[in-house]
Design an enzyme around this catalytic site. Sequence first.
Site, short mmCIF file in Angstrom:
data_model
loop_
_atom_site.label_atom_id
_atom_site.label_comp_id
_atom_site.label_asym_id
_atom_site.label_seq_id
_atom_site.Cartn_x
_atom_site.Cartn_y
_atom_site.Cartn_z
N PHE A 264 -15.42 4.23 6.70
CA PHE A 264 -14.03 4.56 6.31
C PHE A 264 -13.81 4.45 4.79
CE2 PHE A 264 -14.11 0.08 7.71
CZ PHE A 264 -13.65 -0.56 6.57
N TYR B 104 -12.57 -1.83 -3.91
CA TYR B 104 -13.05 -1.91 -2.53
C TYR B 104 -14.58 -1.81 -2.44
CZ TYR B 104 -8.42 -1.87 -0.32
OH TYR B 104 -7.16 -2.20 0.12
N THR C 2 -5.16 -6.92 10.91
CA THR C 2 -5.45 -5.67 10.19
C THR C 2 -4.98 -4.44 10.97
OG1 THR C 2 -7.40 -6.70 9.22
CG2 THR C 2 -7.30 -4.30 9.12
N GLU D 189 -9.71 -10.84 -7.29
CA GLU D 189 -8.74 -9.75 -7.16
C GLU D 189 -7.59 -9.90 -8.15
OE1 GLU D 189 -9.77 -8.84 -2.48
OE2 GLU D 189 -7.83 -9.71 -2.96
N ASN E 23 -2.01 0.44 6.72
CA ASN E 23 -1.51 -0.83 7.29
C ASN E 23 -0.65 -1.63 6.31
OD1 ASN E 23 -3.56 -1.75 5.64
ND2 ASN E 23 -4.57 -2.99 7.20
N LYS F 77 0.82 -1.22 0.00
CA LYS F 77 0.00 0.00 0.00
C LYS F 77 0.85 1.27 0.00
CE LYS F 77 -4.02 -2.09 2.30
NZ LYS F 77 -5.08 -1.86 3.33
N ARG G 144 -1.73 -14.27 5.00
CA ARG G 144 -2.43 -13.58 6.09
C ARG G 144 -1.61 -13.66 7.39
NH1 ARG G 144 -7.25 -11.81 4.80
NH2 ARG G 144 -8.14 -11.83 6.87
N ARG H 131 2.66 -6.09 9.40
CA ARG H 131 1.92 -4.96 9.97
C ARG H 131 2.48 -4.55 11.32
NH1 ARG H 131 -3.69 -7.40 7.72
NH2 ARG H 131 -3.92 -6.10 5.84
N HIS I 269 -2.33 -5.37 1.74
CA HIS I 269 -3.63 -6.03 1.62
C HIS I 269 -3.38 -7.46 1.14
CE1 HIS I 269 -7.66 -7.11 0.22
NE2 HIS I 269 -7.07 -7.55 -0.88
#
Length: 139
Positions: free
Chosen positions: A58, A50, A92, A127, A113, A10, A86, A103, A116
């Site tokens: 948010f 998204y 998250t 995705e 964060n 990100k 993950r 993270r 993704h």
Amino acid sequence: AIQRTFSIIKPDATKRNLTGQIVAKFEEAGLRIVASKRIQLTLAQAQQFYGVHSERPFFDELCEFMISEPIVVQVLEGEDAIAKNREVMGATNPEDAAPGTIRKEFALSIGENSVHGSDAPETAAEEIAFFFSGLELVG
Ligand code: CMP
């Protein structure tokens, strides 16, 4: 089983020049990068990607953040790649993330964060197809 999952590095992470350190975490966990590109999303693309979060409070902040700097989109392959990714990402919210996770080490907040990752095989397929053509996936 061998799976593929979709990953985004990100804006908060690309901005701080952390791409290589994050990729190293994937590779150390046994995930292979089978596709990778650096792009900057348009607002329309971020809103579409998204879309499932469009009713969340948010959502606007999330989309504005995701277009604020370039991102790196990747396809990661390996044994149980979705769960493994993950695990490497951590929770998250960085405050809840385990030591050694991406993270915990790099994320600034629940929004900024750093990464993704897909949460299930169906979303991984969707995705991946959103960003890559079949020809771009080189295992
Ligand atoms: P991601 O896996 O990219 O999918 C949705 C994102 O929404 C999630 O990571 C978070 O970064 C973001 N998000 C979740 N909760 C909040 C929040 N309270 N404020 C801002 N962003 C959030």
